[in-house]
Design a protein around this motif. Structure first.
Motif, mmCIF file in Angstrom:
data_model
loop_
_atom_site.group_PDB
_atom_site.id
_atom_site.type_symbol
_atom_site.label_atom_id
_atom_site.label_comp_id
_atom_site.label_asym_id
_atom_site.label_seq_id
_atom_site.Cartn_x
_atom_site.Cartn_y
_atom_site.Cartn_z
ATOM 1 N N ILE B 296 0.880 -1.175 0.000
ATOM 2 C CA ILE B 296 0.000 0.000 0.000
ATOM 3 C C ILE B 296 0.914 1.220 0.000
ATOM 4 N N LEU B 297 0.709 2.131 -0.953
ATOM 5 C CA LEU B 297 1.630 3.259 -1.101
ATOM 6 C C LEU B 297 1.228 4.399 -0.174
ATOM 7 N N PRO B 298 2.197 5.019 0.464
ATOM 8 C CA PRO B 298 1.883 6.166 1.314
ATOM 9 C C PRO B 298 1.635 7.423 0.475
ATOM 10 N N GLY B 299 1.006 8.415 1.074
ATOM 11 C CA GLY B 299 0.822 9.715 0.422
ATOM 12 C C GLY B 299 -0.272 9.698 -0.607
ATOM 13 N N THR B 300 -0.488 10.872 -1.231
ATOM 14 C CA THR B 300 -1.514 10.961 -2.271
ATOM 15 C C THR B 300 -0.853 11.110 -3.627
ATOM 16 N N CYS B 301 -1.609 10.775 -4.648
ATOM 17 C CA CYS B 301 -1.076 10.747 -6.011
ATOM 18 C C CYS B 301 -1.054 12.156 -6.595
ATOM 19 N N ARG B 302 -0.122 12.396 -7.491
ATOM 20 C CA ARG B 302 -0.040 13.687 -8.189
ATOM 21 C C ARG B 302 -1.318 14.005 -8.953
ATOM 22 N N CYS B 303 -2.065 12.960 -9.323
ATOM 23 C CA CYS B 303 -3.273 13.194 -10.121
ATOM 24 C C CYS B 303 -4.376 13.857 -9.305
ATOM 25 N N GLY B 304 -4.238 13.819 -7.971
ATOM 26 C CA GLY B 304 -5.230 14.470 -7.117
ATOM 27 C C GLY B 304 -6.402 13.589 -6.734
ATOM 28 N N SER B 305 -6.434 12.348 -7.228
ATOM 29 C CA SER B 305 -7.549 11.460 -6.891
ATOM 30 C C SER B 305 -7.553 11.161 -5.393
ATOM 31 N N PRO B 306 -8.739 11.120 -4.784
ATOM 32 C CA PRO B 306 -8.806 10.786 -3.357
ATOM 33 C C PRO B 306 -8.618 9.288 -3.101
ATOM 34 N N TYR B 307 -8.606 8.481 -4.145
ATOM 35 C CA TYR B 307 -8.503 7.038 -3.926
ATOM 36 C C TYR B 307 -7.060 6.643 -3.628
ATOM 37 N N PRO B 308 -6.853 5.839 -2.586
ATOM 38 C CA PRO B 308 -5.504 5.419 -2.218
ATOM 39 C C PRO B 308 -4.911 4.491 -3.272
ATOM 40 N N ARG B 309 -3.638 4.146 -3.094
ATOM 41 C CA ARG B 309 -2.935 3.367 -4.122
ATOM 42 C C ARG B 309 -2.216 2.149 -3.550
#
Lengths: 416, 416
Positions: B296-309
């Motif tokens: 599970i990746l920490p932080g938020t994506c550059r794309c701005g999506s609220p969905y985790p990664r």
């Protein structure tokens, strides 16, 4: 569920002519279709006689304009295509709008319901998926009814049997060839299937095969009709009376024509079925020549359904064999085979040229051991039709092999 | 479209614990599932630590109780089954309610939308249909978006090419192996495809293959994740940033565990992905061991999506090779191959026993003509990982053959 089966279309009932105008207006959204129809306005068609003067649409038209020349919706409205010849040659692509997909699901649910399926049933869906309409069409119809789809598709018979054993389906959906093969396998393995019904289409199959399949499966069979061009299968189906196929006259206008002259034939007479769609959007059909031979049946059905009926399909106009000047359909041979004691349902017509003359060999499976009497019996019956005595060769049960999809009945090896 | 993509689930947001309780309550409708969980009431799970003590669900559990032992809906509510192993062995059957089918369509539409698909696009859907979830799952997602599905399924490459030419798709959907094969065929035939994107899943594929496929297709690739047990593909997908796969935390709860001990690992650490479904009805998953390795990746994506990664899948825990006491994943080899100049993306690991000792041969395709330097280079790199020098054999481009479905990377022929 009523709305889901499109019954609302029958309320407020616009006249047939109004519906035809609507469909003509939809068709005329395509410039190529408009040109083909030769109309400037739909209401130039002032009555059904005038409608019967409109040109026929043929498979060749669809092929020439594929994929989108005859498409009557904006391309953005198209959510799916299917293809009428997915495996060989140049595919003929049929576009569907979201509403077409919805109509297809609803008419299929209506058809399955007429065959007695309810939300408590489980249906094994054996036709192909993907480019073919049948698999996904049946599946969405089953799901729409709230029944359970087991989407085996055309996988190997061993896996079909694994799912049959594991899932205990109450309905089988497929071709008559598939039902025959599955039924023979079930009996060979000594299983007692719990099937109530088998919904069979995509090839011509007569009463001989029906009797064999119903006995093997221990289930009632329902002949179902349709083709990719008309959404897919499900536009007509037998009810439990098995006295013709009910079709949805709120969604389709059926005509029967003389295939040679194009003249519309009266009710009860057999000819080529010509279909006009009434609510189809992506590729509406106006007087589409199906090449399928049938009659519109007079009167109403004993089942009480308000939907009119066609006869079972007797064959395709392209199936007709001309043998020593006589026209012959495989379905007529099937009928004679079925009437001959000692014979099974499976046969093959092989045509050859010997010393410049047409020869017809009939290879037929026996239903049980015995002498040569069934062969002589069948040859005598055939002679009355053919005015020539065919050679009949008897084979043991299963001797002709089995197909999972459609069975080929005619092998025409004559020199031209 | 918002409602159609299930965004309403995110409003009024019940807490994660509430959602887990709901899913536990659904699971406990099956007596076998209740016994497995060892709970008498869902609210005995008072926090996430307590949830992490619940037993894992495994594929073996699903197999043992197939088809309906773990089914948590009334049988009348089941409208469809799919199967996790349709072609061989004893099928594991996954039941779907109408709401599950709807959720699957909606989450797939959300996934495709994240890959940039809109209602103006045409998507060629090459995965299998029928018992497999992928074909129909992608198709309904494409249709839900209002884009156009071209449902070729896994037909022969010649026909795939016919539809590619005829229909000009803007998206390709399939496996990475399929994309590679199609891309090579396109280039061989000198076509200029008009593809914008390729949505690829169902097998592990790394950056080496990604670079080759993107070059051949002239399109951006999007890794997509999922399996039959979790509805199907579409539960996680890359956005245009290609920095991990977004997953739908309103529909799924993801944990990553140490596959050996079962302990939950912190964010950022790689282990086995364990999935709990939050709204699934037919067969809800509570702590399902996927065997897939990811973080599970920490932080938020550059794309701005609220969905985790999550990270891309690095392999399956069952893919791990133990070679002379060292653990090795095919994905590590893929990475080294990708970093070695002169090599293509395709390779094969062949393990044998010679004079009682493990031997590792690496067969790798060249990307261009040249000497033996790439082989030596790769062997040196491998030695740092393996502490043993592998034998590397170079093959011409295409020399390893191509698969339309999944590519097998490991051939373990060692004697046991």
């Amino acid at each position: 569920m009523t709305t889901g089966l499109l019954e609302h279309l029958a309320t407020g009932t616009p006249s047939l002519l109004n519906r035809l105008h609507r469909s003509l207006n939809q068709a005329m959204r395509s410039p190529a279709y408009r040109e083909k129809l030769g109309l400037s306005r739909a209401d130039e068609v002032t009555n059904l006689d005038r409608f019967a003067e409109l040109p026929f649409l043929t498979k060749e038209d669809l092929r020439r304009h594929s994929p989108f020349g005859l498409c009557c919706a904006d391309e953005q409205e198209i959510v799916r295509v299917h293809s009428t010849s997915g495996t060989t040659g140049d595919p003929v692509v049929i576009p569907y709008t979201a509403r077409d997909v919805e109509t297809f699901a609803a008419l299929m649910a209506r058809a399955l319901s007429m065959a007695g399926m309810t939300d408590g049933d489980r249906a094994m869906v054996t036709p192909g998926y993907g480019l073919w309409t049948a698999g996904i069409g049946f599946q969405t119809g089953v799901e729409r009814l709230g029944a359970c789809a087991i989407p085996t598709g055309p996988i190997a018979m061993e896996m079909q049997m694994a799912f049959l054993r594991k899932m205990n389906p109450s309905y089988l959906i497929g071709t008559a060839s598939m039902a025959l093969l599955l039924g023979e396998t079930i009996r060979r393995e000594g299983l007692t299937p719990s099937l109530k019904g088998a919904i069979l289409g995509a090839e011509q199959w007569g009463d001989g095969r029906r009797a064999v399949i119903e006995r093997l499966l221990g289930a009632k069979t329902f002949d179902i009709y349709g083709m990719t061009e008309t959404y897919g299968p499900g536009i007509a189906i037998e009810c439990a009376c098995q006295e013709g196929l009910h079709y949805w006259d709120d969604l389709f206008y059926f005509e029967v024509i003389d295939p040679a002259t194009g003249t519309v034939l009266p009710e009860g007479e057999t000819g080529e079925l010509v279909i006009t769609t009434l609510v189809k959007e992506g590729l509406p059909l106006i007087r589409y020549r199906t090449r399928d031979l049938a009659a519109i049946l007079p009167g109403t059905c004993r089942c009480g359904s308000p939907y009119p009926r066609i006869s079972r399909i007797l064959g395709r106009s392209d199936d007709m064999i001309t043998y020593r000047g006589v026209n012959l359909f495989p379905s007529s041979v099937e009928k004679l085979v079925a009437e001959t004691p000692g014979l099974g349902s499976e046969f093959r017509i092989v045509l050859t040229t010997e010393e410049g003359k047409d020869c017809l060999d009939l290879e037929v499976e026996r239903s049980c051991d015995g002498g040569d009497e069934p062969a002589k019996d069948l040859a005598r019956k055939m002679k009355m039709t053919l005015s020539a005595l065919p050679r009949v060769r008897l084979l043991p049960p299963g001797g002709l092999g089995r197909e999972m999809k459609k069975t080929r009945r005619v092998f025409d090896n004559r020199s031209r």
